[in-house]
Design an enzyme around this catalytic site. Structure first.
Site, PDB file in Angstrom:
ATOM      1  N   ASP A 174       0.859  -1.187   0.000  1.00 18.54           N
ATOM      2  CA  ASP A 174       0.000   0.000   0.000  1.00 18.54           C
ATOM      3  C   ASP A 174       0.894   1.236   0.000  1.00 18.54           C
ATOM      4  O   ASP A 174       2.038   1.170   0.458  1.00 18.54           O
ATOM      5  CB  ASP A 174      -0.893   0.005   1.256  1.00 18.54           C
ATOM      6  CG  ASP A 174      -2.149   0.830   1.054  1.00 18.54           C
ATOM      7  OD1 ASP A 174      -3.241   0.247   0.952  1.00 18.54           O
ATOM      8  OD2 ASP A 174      -2.038   2.078   0.986  1.00 18.54           O
ATOM      9  N   LYS A 192      -0.572   2.777   7.453  1.00 21.53           N
ATOM     10  CA  LYS A 192      -1.397   1.575   7.350  1.00 21.53           C
ATOM     11  C   LYS A 192      -0.510   0.325   7.276  1.00 21.53           C
ATOM     12  O   LYS A 192      -0.763  -0.686   7.941  1.00 21.53           O
ATOM     13  CB  LYS A 192      -2.246   1.687   6.074  1.00 21.53           C
ATOM     14  CG  LYS A 192      -3.484   0.828   6.103  1.00 21.53           C
ATOM     15  CD  LYS A 192      -4.182   0.837   4.777  1.00 21.53           C
ATOM     16  CE  LYS A 192      -5.193   1.948   4.655  1.00 21.53           C
ATOM     17  NZ  LYS A 192      -5.853   1.931   3.331  1.00 21.53           N
ATOM     18  N   LEU A 228     -17.417  -9.711  -1.030  1.00 16.86           N
ATOM     19  CA  LEU A 228     -17.500  -9.712   0.440  1.00 16.86           C
ATOM     20  C   LEU A 228     -18.244  -8.489   0.961  1.00 16.86           C
ATOM     21  O   LEU A 228     -18.308  -7.441   0.324  1.00 16.86           O
ATOM     22  CB  LEU A 228     -16.113  -9.792   1.062  1.00 16.86           C
ATOM     23  CG  LEU A 228     -15.110  -8.645   0.877  1.00 16.86           C
ATOM     24  CD1 LEU A 228     -15.412  -7.443   1.754  1.00 16.86           C
ATOM     25  CD2 LEU A 228     -13.716  -9.151   1.170  1.00 16.86           C
ATOM     26  N   ARG A 229     -18.840  -8.674   2.139  1.00 18.96           N
ATOM     27  CA  ARG A 229     -19.527  -7.576   2.828  1.00 18.96           C
ATOM     28  C   ARG A 229     -18.652  -7.099   3.966  1.00 18.96           C
ATOM     29  O   ARG A 229     -18.072  -7.934   4.690  1.00 18.96           O
ATOM     30  CB  ARG A 229     -20.852  -8.066   3.422  1.00 18.96           C
ATOM     31  CG  ARG A 229     -21.828  -8.637   2.434  1.00 18.96           C
ATOM     32  CD  ARG A 229     -22.820  -9.545   3.134  1.00 18.96           C
ATOM     33  NE  ARG A 229     -22.163 -10.696   3.762  1.00 18.96           N
ATOM     34  CZ  ARG A 229     -22.732 -11.514   4.640  1.00 18.96           C
ATOM     35  NH1 ARG A 229     -23.971 -11.315   5.017  1.00 18.96           N
ATOM     36  NH2 ARG A 229     -22.070 -12.543   5.150  1.00 18.96           N
ATOM     37  N   ALA A 260     -36.361  -2.037   5.141  1.00 21.40           N
ATOM     38  CA  ALA A 260     -36.571  -0.619   4.826  1.00 21.40           C
ATOM     39  C   ALA A 260     -36.008   0.247   5.947  1.00 21.40           C
ATOM     40  O   ALA A 260     -35.890  -0.183   7.087  1.00 21.40           O
ATOM     41  CB  ALA A 260     -38.056  -0.357   4.655  1.00 21.40           C
ATOM     42  N   CYS A 302     -19.537   1.325  -1.567  1.00 11.34           N
ATOM     43  CA  CYS A 302     -19.755   0.460  -2.740  1.00 11.34           C
ATOM     44  C   CYS A 302     -21.066   0.731  -3.455  1.00 11.34           C
ATOM     45  O   CYS A 302     -21.057   1.232  -4.575  1.00 11.34           O
ATOM     46  CB  CYS A 302     -19.670  -0.997  -2.305  1.00 11.34           C
ATOM     47  SG  CYS A 302     -18.098  -1.409  -1.530  1.00 11.34           S
ATOM     48  N   LYS A 349     -21.800   4.370  -5.135  1.00 11.15           N
ATOM     49  CA  LYS A 349     -20.918   4.772  -6.248  1.00 11.15           C
ATOM     50  C   LYS A 349     -20.922   3.739  -7.372  1.00 11.15           C
ATOM     51  O   LYS A 349     -20.736   4.089  -8.536  1.00 11.15           O
ATOM     52  CB  LYS A 349     -19.501   5.106  -5.754  1.00 11.15           C
ATOM     53  CG  LYS A 349     -18.704   3.964  -5.161  1.00 11.15           C
ATOM     54  CD  LYS A 349     -17.658   3.379  -6.095  1.00 11.15           C
ATOM     55  CE  LYS A 349     -16.877   2.296  -5.398  1.00 11.15           C
ATOM     56  NZ  LYS A 349     -16.296   1.298  -6.244  1.00 11.15           N
TER      57      LYS A 349
HETATM   58  C1  UGA Z   1     -21.830  -4.487  -0.636  1.00 12.18           C
HETATM   59  C2  UGA Z   1     -22.310  -5.848  -1.165  1.00 12.18           C
HETATM   60  O1  UGA Z   1     -23.325  -6.363  -0.299  1.00 12.18           O
HETATM   61  C3  UGA Z   1     -21.163  -6.828  -1.248  1.00 12.18           C
HETATM   62  O2  UGA Z   1     -21.596  -8.049  -1.803  1.00 12.18           O
HETATM   63  C4  UGA Z   1     -20.066  -6.218  -2.126  1.00 12.18           C
HETATM   64  O3  UGA Z   1     -18.937  -7.062  -2.199  1.00 12.18           O
HETATM   65  C5  UGA Z   1     -19.629  -4.887  -1.529  1.00 12.18           C
HETATM   66  O4  UGA Z   1     -20.767  -4.006  -1.451  1.00 12.18           O
HETATM   67  C6  UGA Z   1     -18.585  -4.293  -2.404  1.00 12.18           C
HETATM   68  O5  UGA Z   1     -18.899  -3.912  -3.544  1.00 12.18           O
HETATM   69  O6  UGA Z   1     -17.412  -4.277  -2.036  1.00 12.18           O
HETATM   70  P1  UGA Z   1     -21.244  -3.557   1.799  1.00 12.18           P
HETATM   71  O7  UGA Z   1     -21.028  -2.227   1.144  1.00 12.18           O
HETATM   72  O8  UGA Z   1     -20.245  -4.062   2.784  1.00 12.18           O
HETATM   73  O9  UGA Z   1     -21.383  -4.708   0.703  1.00 12.18           O
HETATM   74  O10 UGA Z   1     -22.622  -3.437   2.561  1.00 12.18           O
HETATM   75  P2  UGA Z   1     -24.066  -4.107   2.468  1.00 12.18           P
HETATM   76  O11 UGA Z   1     -24.197  -5.147   3.506  1.00 12.18           O
HETATM   77  O12 UGA Z   1     -24.393  -4.469   1.062  1.00 12.18           O
HETATM   78  O13 UGA Z   1     -24.972  -2.872   2.876  1.00 12.18           O
HETATM   79  C7  UGA Z   1     -24.978  -1.706   2.074  1.00 12.18           C
HETATM   80  C8  UGA Z   1     -25.923  -0.690   2.615  1.00 12.18           C
HETATM   81  O14 UGA Z   1     -27.271  -1.117   2.419  1.00 12.18           O
HETATM   82  C9  UGA Z   1     -25.782  -0.401   4.102  1.00 12.18           C
HETATM   83  O15 UGA Z   1     -25.890   0.995   4.303  1.00 12.18           O
HETATM   84  C10 UGA Z   1     -26.963  -1.118   4.708  1.00 12.18           C
HETATM   85  O16 UGA Z   1     -27.381  -0.523   5.901  1.00 12.18           O
HETATM   86  C11 UGA Z   1     -28.005  -0.959   3.612  1.00 12.18           C
HETATM   87  N1  UGA Z   1     -29.071  -2.001   3.638  1.00 12.18           N
HETATM   88  C12 UGA Z   1     -28.758  -3.316   3.505  1.00 12.18           C
HETATM   89  C13 UGA Z   1     -30.386  -1.596   3.745  1.00 12.18           C
HETATM   90  O17 UGA Z   1     -30.700  -0.384   3.848  1.00 12.18           O
HETATM   91  N2  UGA Z   1     -31.371  -2.541   3.732  1.00 12.18           N
HETATM   92  C14 UGA Z   1     -31.091  -3.877   3.621  1.00 12.18           C
HETATM   93  O18 UGA Z   1     -32.037  -4.683   3.610  1.00 12.18           O
HETATM   94  C15 UGA Z   1     -29.752  -4.261   3.494  1.00 12.18           C
END
Ligand code: UGA
Length: 461
Positions: free
Chosen positions: A30, A35, A154-155, A257, A265, A268
């Site tokens: 990096d 970091k 991944l999340r 909701a 992610c 954008k």
């Molecule tokens: C998301 C995707 O879920 C991953 O599969 C992906 O790899 C990742 O982006 C990425 O592109 O790197 P992440 O950003 O970690 O993962 O978060 P999410 O769990 O998807 O949640 C995103 C947002 O949606 C959060 O603000 C969450 O609070 C919101 N959310 C999620 C809702 O408002 N309602 C839901 O039912 C689920």
């Protein structure tokens, strides 16, 4: 195998630690010296459950090292994973590819013969094909360097688990050799999980990532649109989500909701996807994603409106406690966080706002320095006229509302995540409002069901 992971953010740091843990020799790279020092000492530079243990174990075993030198990476690795960020370009919807480009420029001239460069960053379709050309131009004569694309799904908050137990592995390749090398890299994971392996073209692999995120964003905006309809028609969006979610073709996950999606992610990625579709001349195909984005941004305004109503029609002179700053629980990531956005809007309208978050306070302060941050929930809620629950951390779901009722000035709460046990809060004397649960407006709120155990089904995996 000798593997490098370039870019050690939420994706790369976890990938590096997990690759070392399954037995590879890994060099994480990096440009951020602080970091790299933290990682080399086994300290995660951000909040990600479980990562610390994986880092320490593998750094101590000597399988995981870190560097700031791309030249060192080029000389070290057989396989190079590119995990740098692709943020939104300032003033545009498109993705900013400068970090991906910089890695290729720095890495390619030093590549060893037979090296495989593997993109993991989320990029607009067509990027990999362009980068192959660039590698061919820059790599030393005689080096048969290849490029593959292997998107990551991944999340945050579940990153270690998702890396070691992926739902599927998607690889975009231009040769069988690249496919074979990647199968070898992931062999221990594939064996343990019997993971589906999808080997496809570069373009399909790139698209698999952005279309997955676009689908997830659409699902969330769909249920949030239903929340608006529920508010207008007297329906209950949580029960509605349960009712439709039992249909396996629909599924209950990502139908929670609330204040909508944020993070580094989903927002954008859908914008970059729209921009790319425009460049490809298929703008209309993705015009629905503009709606998805608009519905999502409207959630934040709606939360502020409902909060103002609950606060008696004005924020002037009101103390507002905000529970949650991260864009979702189990993360300290505040990029495009709905919680912080709402907190800042409420403050701008004259309220005294105190924000609490179990992990994201430092990042939140750096982004919104004028908000007041406090280290505990009680302090945030002291003399509050209204509590806004905006990120559904377990800590908040487990709060004792009777204790909290004795701390605030007025026991009023807006559950912006539909995750609190409304009946318990109400029994403790609280006026509870939520988004998309119109029939809760009355004092009794009869008929309002408790949320499903554990709150957000979607985030429990
Ligand atoms: C998301 C995707 O879920 C991953 O599969 C992906 O790899 C990742 O982006 C990425 O592109 O790197 P992440 O950003 O970690 O993962 O978060 P999410 O769990 O998807 O949640 C995103 C947002 O949606 C959060 O603000 C969450 O609070 C919101 N959310 C999620 C809702 O408002 N309602 C839901 O039912 C689920």
């Amino acid at each position: 195998m000798r593997i490098t992971v370039i870019g050690t953010g939420y994706l790369g740091a976890v990938h590096a630690a997990c690759m070392a843990d399954i037995g590879h020799e890994v060099l994480g790279v990096d440009v951020d010296t602080a970091k790299i020092e933290a990682l080399a000492a086994g300290r995660p530079p951000f909040h990600e459950p479980g990562l610390g243990e994986f880092l320490t174990r593998n750094v101590e075993a000597g399988r995981l090292r870190f560097s700031t030198s791309l030249a060192a990476a080029a000389g070290f690795g057989d396989v190079h994973f590119v995990c740098v960020g692709t943020p939104q370009k300032p003033g545009s919807n498109a993705a900013d590819l400068r970090y991906v480009d910089a890695v290729i420029e720095g890495l390619a001239p030093g590549l060893r013969a037979g090296a495989l460069v593997v993109g993991k960053s989320t990029v607009p379709v067509g990027t990999a094909a362009r980068l192959i050309e660039r590698i061919r131009e820059l790599a030393p004569v005689g080096t048969v360097a290849e490029l593959a694309w292997n998107p990551e799904f991944l999340r945050e908050g579940f990153a270690v688990h998702d890396t070691l137990h992926p739902d599927r592995v998607v690889v975009g390749v231009t040769s069988n050799d690249a496919d074979t090398v990647l199968r070898e890299v992931y062999a221990p994971i594939l064996e343990t999980n019997r993971t589906p392996w999808i080997s496809t073209s570069l373009a399909t692999a790139e698209l698999a990532k952005v279309s997955a995120n676009a689908f997830l964003a659409t699902k969330i905006s769909f249920i949030n649109a239903m929340a608006d309809v529920c508010d207008a028609a007297g329906g209950d969006v949580v029960t509605l989500a349960d009712a439709i979610g039992y249909d396996p073709r629909i599924g209950r996950r990502f139908l929670s909701a609330g204040v909508g999606f944020g993070g580094g992610c989903l927002p954008k990625d859908i914008r970059a996807f729209i921009a790319r579709a425009g460049e490809l001349g298929v703008d209309e195909a993705l015009s629905f994603l503009r709606n998805v984005d608009e519905i999502n941004m409207r959630r934040r305004r709606r939360a502020v409106e409902v909060a103002r109503e609950l606060a008696g029609g004005t924020f002037l002179g009101r103390n507002i406690a905000v529970l949650g700053a991260a864009f979702k629980p189990d993360s300290d990531d505040v990029r495009d966080s709905p919680a912080l956005n709402v907190a800042a809007a409420v403050q701008l309208q004259g309220a005294q706002v105190r924000v609490h978050d179990p992990a994201a306070i430092d990042n939140a302060r750096a982004l919104f320095p004028t908000l007041d941050y406090v280290p505990d929930v009680e302090k945030a809620c002291e003399h509050a006229d209204l509590v806004l629950h905006l990120t559904e951390w377990r800590d908040y779901r487990e709060l004792d509302p009777s204790v909290l009722a004795g701390i605030v000035r007025h026991p009023r709460v807006l559950d912006g995540r539909n995750a609190l046990d409304v009946q318990v809060w109400r029994a403790a004397g609280w006026t509870v409002r939520a988004l998309g649960r119109a029939h809760d407006r009355g004092r009794s709120g009869e008929g309002m069901p408790a949320p499903r155990p554990g709150g957000w089904i979607s985030l429990k995996g």
